[in-house]
Design a protein around this motif. Structure first.
Motif, PDB file in Angstrom:
ATOM      1  N   PRO A 158      44.768  46.973  22.595  1.00 39.92           N
ATOM      2  CA  PRO A 158      45.978  47.107  24.008  1.00 39.92           C
ATOM      3  C   PRO A 158      46.409  48.655  24.324  1.00 39.92           C
ATOM      4  CG  PRO A 158      46.065  45.532  22.371  1.00 39.92           C
ATOM      5  CD  PRO A 158      45.222  46.460  22.086  1.00 39.92           C
ATOM      6  N   ILE A 159      47.116  48.493  25.515  1.00 39.89           N
ATOM      7  CA  ILE A 159      48.404  49.957  26.465  1.00 39.89           C
ATOM      8  C   ILE A 159      49.425  49.947  26.248  1.00 39.89           C
ATOM      9  CG2 ILE A 159      46.863  50.180  28.062  1.00 39.89           C
ATOM     10  CD1 ILE A 159      46.214  52.632  27.577  1.00 39.89           C
ATOM     11  N   SER A 160      50.404  50.514  26.559  1.00 40.15           N
ATOM     12  CA  SER A 160      51.632  49.928  26.596  1.00 40.15           C
ATOM     13  C   SER A 160      52.258  51.908  27.735  1.00 40.15           C
ATOM     14  CB  SER A 160      52.496  50.498  26.073  1.00 40.15           C
ATOM     15  OG  SER A 160      52.494  49.530  25.150  1.00 40.15           O
ATOM     16  N   ILE A 161      52.867  50.913  29.223  1.00 40.12           N
ATOM     17  CA  ILE A 161      53.615  51.854  30.309  1.00 40.12           C
ATOM     18  C   ILE A 161      55.046  51.714  30.321  1.00 40.12           C
ATOM     19  CG2 ILE A 161      53.056  52.802  32.419  1.00 40.12           C
ATOM     20  CD1 ILE A 161      50.340  50.349  31.218  1.00 40.12           C
ATOM     21  N   CYS A 162      56.161  52.380  29.847  1.00 37.49           N
ATOM     22  CA  CYS A 162      56.628  52.473  29.791  1.00 37.49           C
ATOM     23  C   CYS A 162      57.171  53.525  30.672  1.00 37.49           C
ATOM     24  CB  CYS A 162      57.671  52.045  28.255  1.00 37.49           C
ATOM     25  SG  CYS A 162      56.939  51.355  27.511  1.00 37.49           S
ATOM     26  N   THR A 163      58.912  52.632  31.714  1.00 39.37           N
ATOM     27  CA  THR A 163      59.543  53.679  32.031  1.00 39.37           C
ATOM     28  C   THR A 163      60.787  53.774  31.823  1.00 39.37           C
ATOM     29  OG1 THR A 163      58.106  53.387  33.878  1.00 39.37           O
ATOM     30  CG2 THR A 163      59.787  54.031  34.731  1.00 39.37           C
ATOM     31  N   SER A 164      61.514  54.842  32.039  1.00 39.16           N
ATOM     32  CA  SER A 164      62.398  55.180  31.666  1.00 39.16           C
ATOM     33  C   SER A 164      63.554  56.386  33.357  1.00 39.16           C
ATOM     34  CB  SER A 164      63.500  56.506  30.684  1.00 39.16           C
ATOM     35  OG  SER A 164      64.855  56.188  30.442  1.00 39.16           O
ATOM     36  N   SER A 165      64.570  55.779  33.528  1.00 37.21           N
ATOM     37  CA  SER A 165      64.602  56.233  34.455  1.00 37.21           C
ATOM     38  C   SER A 165      66.823  56.637  34.772  1.00 37.21           C
ATOM     39  CB  SER A 165      64.834  55.414  36.078  1.00 37.21           C
ATOM     40  OG  SER A 165      65.309  55.954  36.852  1.00 37.21           O
ATOM     41  N   GLY A 166      66.998  58.056  35.311  1.00 41.87           N
ATOM     42  CA  GLY A 166      68.791  58.295  34.903  1.00 41.87           C
ATOM     43  C   GLY A 166      68.800  57.795  36.301  1.00 41.87           C
ATOM     44  N   THR A 167      68.134  57.379  37.230  1.00 43.17           N
ATOM     45  CA  THR A 167      69.153  56.668  39.167  1.00 43.17           C
ATOM     46  C   THR A 167      68.804  55.562  38.988  1.00 43.17           C
ATOM     47  OG1 THR A 167      66.682  57.741  39.903  1.00 43.17           O
ATOM     48  CG2 THR A 167      68.532  59.094  39.779  1.00 43.17           C
ATOM     49  N   ALA A 180      60.742  58.368  34.800  1.00 39.58           N
ATOM     50  CA  ALA A 180      60.276  59.014  33.761  1.00 39.58           C
ATOM     51  C   ALA A 180      59.356  58.187  32.025  1.00 39.58           C
ATOM     52  CB  ALA A 180      60.576  59.421  32.403  1.00 39.58           C
ATOM     53  N   VAL A 181      57.833  58.314  32.598  1.00 43.97           N
ATOM     54  CA  VAL A 181      56.991  57.577  32.249  1.00 43.97           C
ATOM     55  C   VAL A 181      55.806  57.679  31.286  1.00 43.97           C
ATOM     56  CG1 VAL A 181      54.441  56.350  33.108  1.00 43.97           C
ATOM     57  CG2 VAL A 181      56.179  56.803  34.771  1.00 43.97           C
ATOM     58  N   VAL A 182      55.693  57.004  30.763  1.00 53.06           N
ATOM     59  CA  VAL A 182      54.865  57.595  29.037  1.00 53.06           C
ATOM     60  C   VAL A 182      54.030  56.414  28.591  1.00 53.06           C
ATOM     61  CG1 VAL A 182      55.328  57.932  26.551  1.00 53.06           C
ATOM     62  CG2 VAL A 182      56.823  58.768  27.863  1.00 53.06           C
ATOM     63  N   VAL A 183      52.826  56.664  28.829  1.00 57.33           N
ATOM     64  CA  VAL A 183      51.678  55.563  27.954  1.00 57.33           C
ATOM     65  C   VAL A 183      51.058  56.068  26.434  1.00 57.33           C
ATOM     66  CG1 VAL A 183      49.318  55.097  28.715  1.00 57.33           C
ATOM     67  CG2 VAL A 183      50.763  56.012  30.705  1.00 57.33           C
ATOM     68  N   ALA A 184      51.008  55.150  26.197  1.00 58.59           N
ATOM     69  CA  ALA A 184      50.753  54.875  24.414  1.00 58.59           C
ATOM     70  C   ALA A 184      50.360  53.754  24.383  1.00 58.59           C
ATOM     71  CB  ALA A 184      52.114  55.627  23.590  1.00 58.59           C
ATOM     72  N   ARG A 185      49.447  53.584  23.279  1.00 53.21           N
ATOM     73  CA  ARG A 185      49.372  52.406  22.087  1.00 53.21           C
ATOM     74  C   ARG A 185      50.045  51.393  22.003  1.00 53.21           C
ATOM     75  NH1 ARG A 185      44.071  51.551  24.076  1.00 53.21           N
ATOM     76  NH2 ARG A 185      42.773  52.865  24.092  1.00 53.21           N
ATOM     77  N   ASP A 186      51.658  51.978  21.491  1.00 52.92           N
ATOM     78  CA  ASP A 186      52.746  51.552  20.509  1.00 52.92           C
ATOM     79  C   ASP A 186      53.647  51.057  21.977  1.00 52.92           C
ATOM     80  OD1 ASP A 186      55.529  51.565  19.269  1.00 52.92           O
ATOM     81  OD2 ASP A 186      54.260  49.950  17.686  1.00 52.92           O
ATOM     82  N   CYS A 187      53.711  49.665  22.320  1.00 54.20           N
ATOM     83  CA  CYS A 187      55.128  50.187  23.250  1.00 54.20           C
ATOM     84  C   CYS A 187      56.125  50.209  22.944  1.00 54.20           C
ATOM     85  CB  CYS A 187      54.770  48.137  23.640  1.00 54.20           C
ATOM     86  SG  CYS A 187      55.381  48.036  25.239  1.00 54.20           S
TER      87      CYS A 187
END
Length: 245
Positions: A158-167, A180-187
């Protein structure tokens, strides 16, 4: 993110051959793809996950309030410990990891019943796919929104893609990144790190330094940032141009 334009990225992420369905419980709104309609199981998993988390918060209200890492001591549900560990690694409060942690807990269990699973929770995505896939980046009013994607190899677990935004959306951010996007194994970790990455992007000149900070974290596979017309990325992924939606 609730309006139809903001949900378009879900359509772009559709996986051929998988059944798409949606389950909701209070703030949680999961868009899921699996080999069959597992909505009853997914709903049960979501409700159980939320119940354990909410029970812990009822006894430890600071867990939900603090913007700093929260040390967990004594008995605690697995989701609480994962969120606390993610917040500690990213230097943020544990609730910065809640959407990713919920997606991961539901996704892990659904993977027992489906060889391929995608669980998206408000822009935070748990993915178990046997092969490469492309995910679009939603970045609000940026001209790059839904026009740039990341091509990622899903093999190896499994792999995870998480996104944060200030707008965009209602999540708390101290930065001004459109995405702001981060790709990692742990969600859960990817979610917390996306918040921390977004917090560091307050002006165009800060994008490079913020991505350099993220690149030094061993668990991270890759990352990306969008601010207006500016874009930066690094890691074991390919940046692709997407056609207009």
């Amino acid at each position: 993110m609730k309006n139809s334009a903001e949900r378009n990225y879900r359509v772009l992420a559709a996986r051929p051959g998988l059944v798409r369905f949606r389950v909701m419980a209070r703030e949680s709104d999961l868009h899921i793809q699996a080999a069959s309609d597992l909505s009853a199981l997914a709903t049960e998993l979501l409700l159980g996950c939320r119940a354990r988390l909410e029970a812990y918060i009822a006894d430890h209200p600071l867990f939900a309030e603090t913007l700093s890492p929260y040390p967990v001591s004594g008995p605690a549900p697995g989701i609480v410990r994962e969120m606390a560990a993610a917040g500690e690694a990213a230097g943020v409060g544990p609730m910065a990891a809640v959407a990713g942690a919920v997606a991961q807990h539901v996704g892990r269990e659904l993977a027992r019943s489906s060889a391929e699973v995608v669980v998206e929770n408000g822009g935070d995505v748990f993915v178990k796919l046997d092969g490469p896939f492309t995910t679009a980046i939603y970045a609000g009013e940026s001209p790059l929104s839904l026009r740039v994607g990341l091509r990622i190899d899903g093999r190896g677990g499994p792999i995870s893609i998480c996104t944060s935004s200030g707008t965009v959306g209602h999540s708390k951010s101290f930065g001004r990144a459109d995405a702001a996007v981060v790709v990692a194994r742990d969600c859960a970790l990817a979610d917390a790190l996306a918040t921390a990455l977004g917090n560091r992007i307050r002006e165009p000149a800060s994008i490079k330094a913020a991505l350099s900070w993220l690149e030094k974290i061993p668990q991270v596979i890759g990352g990306a940032a969008v601010m207006g017309k500016l874009f930066g990325a690094f890691g074991d992924l390919a940046v692709v141009n997407l056609p207009p939606a």
